[in-house]
Design an enzyme around this catalytic site. Structure first.
Site, PDB file in Angstrom:
ATOM      1  N   HIS A 189       3.920  -1.168  -9.480  1.00  0.00           N
ATOM      2  CA  HIS A 189       2.583  -0.949  -8.926  1.00  0.00           C
ATOM      3  C   HIS A 189       1.525  -1.063 -10.027  1.00  0.00           C
ATOM      4  O   HIS A 189       0.362  -1.376  -9.753  1.00  0.00           O
ATOM      5  CB  HIS A 189       2.472   0.441  -8.298  1.00  0.00           C
ATOM      6  CG  HIS A 189       3.282   0.619  -7.049  1.00  0.00           C
ATOM      7  ND1 HIS A 189       4.597   1.008  -7.071  1.00  0.00           N
ATOM      8  CD2 HIS A 189       2.953   0.465  -5.736  1.00  0.00           C
ATOM      9  CE1 HIS A 189       5.047   1.095  -5.831  1.00  0.00           C
ATOM     10  NE2 HIS A 189       4.076   0.770  -5.011  1.00  0.00           N
ATOM     11  N   ASP A 261       7.153  -7.842  -1.790  1.00  0.00           N
ATOM     12  CA  ASP A 261       6.570  -6.516  -1.936  1.00  0.00           C
ATOM     13  C   ASP A 261       5.048  -6.713  -1.922  1.00  0.00           C
ATOM     14  O   ASP A 261       4.542  -7.832  -2.013  1.00  0.00           O
ATOM     15  CB  ASP A 261       7.031  -5.867  -3.242  1.00  0.00           C
ATOM     16  CG  ASP A 261       7.029  -4.345  -3.171  1.00  0.00           C
ATOM     17  OD1 ASP A 261       6.378  -3.787  -2.266  1.00  0.00           O
ATOM     18  OD2 ASP A 261       7.675  -3.717  -4.037  1.00  0.00           O
TER      19      ASP A 261
END
Length: 484
Positions: A189, A261
């Site tokens: 992230h 993702d």
């Protein structure tokens, strides 16, 4: 071929590859309009307010199906990564670490079948689970209890069971995070983690569970934003033809849907932006692009423009879009033939109870003990879901995790038992410092770690739950005598 297909058809094919998100508990008009134009589906996020309750969520997904046949996706792993409770309550199912600790594949299949049944009942048809990463890095900041364990063969057999259980409930499973996020010490992230593994090592470690998931018939595989220097040469796996086409399609022989993702993650788009990341992911071989929780209509239009420009310039062959659309259509055809199965929440508590591991002899508490819960920073994947034992404790207090807090805690615990609740103490120096200070004064204290039980002080009574789900908490509360 791109010149023989009109702009409208290119736009429809491009939309079919996209999974944007939106805010709130109702479907915006723009989502309905885009579904009518061929949008592939949406990703739901609890943080966006998409999951206020099961009845509302079922109504939301039903409304979307008046405009098309969308893939409705969500991150519902059970355990620490749960969305169905809207981040207001923890999951009634333990996560993968607990299931791996029990190591009963029939039980794993049963848990995932029930979890799939709950998703199907509210109209979710593609679950971004299971996580089949082999967690070989103890300090992994983003996988941890989301993994079945550190042994590739154990992870593989439970990956297959999880896929089978999910899909028996009529919900498509999505094995993630390809080619494996378990050996990293950085969160994708926030950056681009590096996995220093060549093909030989990948074949005997990271890829073992993905082979099992593929053999079990997983309908989707999710890519990770990782750099494998010997294979991707600095390109994140999600954007790498060598990983998606080379490893997943050719080396493993996978023929189903490949989904990225979230592309808003720094590991994918931090240096190039989401529209360019979307084009590169398609070029690499991805079929569906998860855009991320903040990527709504404006972002969707920007990505569409980038894809259409890439087709018009000849950079992105329209055949690649058509190939992705065909795989997505096959997935939707499979979903159309599914039938619901009953929810079995007892499976979750059964698994959580069987996962508890106790080191040392538990004391008998003549009166309600003081429960001290030590602060633990979560990660972005887990989110702000509540955890701990306070819901079952007559007297509980939160501590930040510094040795200076020991005096107040010890005074409050005078004359009664003391239970110290940790979460991944091996990753939090403050937890270890305060717990050590408390144990020095109160060697009869009970340590409960609701993460991975890597740190176990010698001589301490230690209870490991392998997760912080509601089921894990209830199981240990029963053992400690905190429940009625």
């Amino acid at each position: 071929m791109s010149q023989r297909i009109g702009n409208d058809e290119v736009g429809r094919l491009a939309r079919g590859a996209l999974l944007p998100s939106f805010d709130g508990p109702s479907v915006p008009r723009w989502v309905l309009d885009e579904l009518e134009r061929g949008l592939g589906g949406v990703t739901l996020f609890a943080l966006n307010g998409n999951v206020p309750g099961t009845d509302e969520l079922a109504a939301l997904t039903a409304r979307m199906r008046t405009a098309g046949a969308p893939l409705v996706t969500i991150d519902e792993e059970g355990g620490d990564v749960t969305r169905l409770g809207g981040h207001k309550q923890a999951s009634p199912y333990p996560g993968n670490a607990a299931l791996g600790a029990v190591d009963d594949v029939a039980l794993t299949r049963r848990v995932y079948r029930s979890l799939g049944a709950e998703l199907g009942a509210v109209g979710v048809n593609l679950n971004f689970a299971p996580s089949v990463d082999v967690n070989t890095a103890a300090d992994n900041p983003v996988i941890g209890t989301r993994s079945f364990g550190s042994d590739p063969e154990l992870v593989a057999r439970h990956a297959a069971a999880a896929v089978a259980g999910t899909q028996e409930a009529g919900v498509a499973a999505c094995a993630k995070h390809f080619p494996g996020h378990g050996a990293t010490v950085e969160d994708s992230h926030l950056g681009v983690p590096v996995v220093d593994a060549d093909l030989e090592l990948l074949d005997r470690r990271e890829l073992v569970p993905f082979r099992a998931a593929i053999e079990a018939g997983t309908r989707a595989v999710m890519t990770a934003h990782l750099d494998l220097p010997g294979i991707t040469a600095g390109v994140p796996a999600t954007l790498s033809p060598a990983v998606i086409t080379g490893l997943l399609r050719e080396h493993l022989g996978y023929r189903g849907v490949i989904v990225t993702d979230a592309l808003d993650m720094k590991g994918a788009s931090g240096a190039i932006g989401i529209p360019e990341a979307a084009v590169r992911a398609l070029l690499a071989g991805a079929d569906l692009l998860c855009l991320g929780p903040r990527e709504h209509h404006e972002s969707l239009l920007a990505v569409l423009a980038a894809i259409e420009d890439a087709v018009a310039s000849g950079r992105l062959p329209v055949e690649r879009l058509a190939d992705a659309a065909a795989r997505t259509a096959a997935l939707k055809d499979w979903l159309a033939g599914s039938a619901p199965v009953p929810v079995d929440r007892a499976a979750g508590l059964d698994a959580a109870r069987r996962a508890v591991r106790i080191t040392g002899d538990l004391p008998a508490f003549p009166a309600a003990p003081l429960v001290v819960e030590l602060a633990a920073n979560g990660n972005i994947a887990v989110g702000p879901t509540p955890w701990g034992l306070s819901a079952w404790a007559a007297d509980a207090v939160r501590a930040e995790g510094t040795p200076d807090e020991a005096g107040d805690v010890l005074e409050r615990a005078t004359g009664r038992g003391l239970v110290v609740v940790l979460r991944d103490a091996h990753r939090h120096a403050g937890q270890r410092a305060l717990a050590s200070a408390l144990l020095a004064a109160r060697p009869d204290a009970v340590l409960v770690d609701m993460g991975l039980p890597v740190w176990r002080p010698e001589g301490a009574v230690h209870v490991a739950t392998y997760g912080a789900a509601q089921a894990n908490a209830r199981a240990v509360a029963e053992i400690l005598g905190l429940t009625n």
